[in-house]
Write an enzyme that holds these catalytic residues in place. Structure first.
Site, PDB file in Angstrom:
ATOM      1  CE  LYS A 136      14.936  15.619 -19.470  1.00  0.00           C
ATOM      2  NZ  LYS A 136      14.244  14.045 -19.823  1.00  0.00           N
ATOM      3  CB  VAL A 137      15.125  23.669 -19.027  1.00  0.00           C
ATOM      4  CG1 VAL A 137      15.137  25.269 -20.268  1.00  0.00           C
ATOM      5  CG2 VAL A 137      14.158  24.121 -17.946  1.00  0.00           C
TER       6      VAL A 137
END
Ligand code: G3P
Length: 218
Positions: free
Chosen positions: A83-84
């Site tokens: 997740k970014v």
């Protein structure tokens, strides 16, 4: 529509994945902090509880750092989805990680242009935050509808819309009506989806009438 659980609480995940109705899990730094547990142990335990994507969020703010952290998180289990955050550095990291074959969930999305960039960067999922837009007086569902319309205009954009920051059952219903691919749902909201007073009333009436027959099926 896929249902992901939005929690890092292992007891919630264990209980609800047993239903067979949960397709994955999303976490974020706040949910990890709320769990009070080590991120690596928690993500590993969650990955053992579901075969679906498990989102684990990087904490670096620069692309090289995000990529390095992403590799460490991806090494935990094969179903880790990195997740970014939706920042310029996050988009650079997304492009690099997705080009390497990693699943990437680009989070903290609040505009259609941001979602367009996430798709161009090769994101597996983009997470528009419905509830947090609602909190500002903006209708978060409009963002889901716009992203759906934009993505459907271009065959090469195959990023999945992961409706997030879901606060109630209507967010799930409206996200499904608008064509979101996934909804990541807090445990309490997921359990609330099943309830309707007429179902309860009707079942009570069925059981009352059945008991009057004196019959049994087993
Ligand atoms: O997946 C994002 C979600 O955890 C954020 O929810 O209610 O803090 O906006 P909320």
């Amino acid at each position: 529509m896929q249902f992901f659980l939005d929690t890092a609480d292992l007891d919630e995940i264990r209980a609800l994945t047993a239903s067979g109705l949960v397709d994955g899990v999303t976490t974020n730094p706040s949910l990890i902090a709320k769990s009070g547990r080590d991120i690596f142990e928690t993500i590993a335990a969650i990955c053992d509880l579901t075969d679906g994507p498990v989102s684990a969020e990087v904490t670096a703010q620069d692309a090289p750092g995000m990529i390095k952290e992403g590799h460490r998180l991806a090494d935990i289990a094969r179903n880790v989805c990195i997740k970014v955050p939706l920042t310029w550095e996050g988009l650079i990291a997304t492009k690099a990680l997705s080009d390497e074959g990693h699943q990437v969930n680009v989070t903290l999305c609040f505009s259609t242009n941001q979602a367009l960039l996430a798709a161009k960067a090769g994101a597996t999922f983009v997470s528009p935050f419905i509830g947090r837009l609602d909190d500002t007086g903006v209708n978060g569902m409009e963002l889901i509808g716009e992203i759906r319309a934009v993505y459907d205009n271009y065959e090469d954009l195959d990023t999945q819309i992961l409706a997030a920051s879901i606060r109630g059952v209507n967010h799930v219903r409206e996200s499904a009506l608008l064509g979101a691919d996934v909804a990541t749902i807090p445990a309490k909201v997921l359990k609330a989806l099943v309830h309707h007073p007429l179902t309860d009333k009707g079942l009570t009436a069925f059981m009352t009438d059945w008991e009057s027959t004196g019959q049994s099926i087993l």
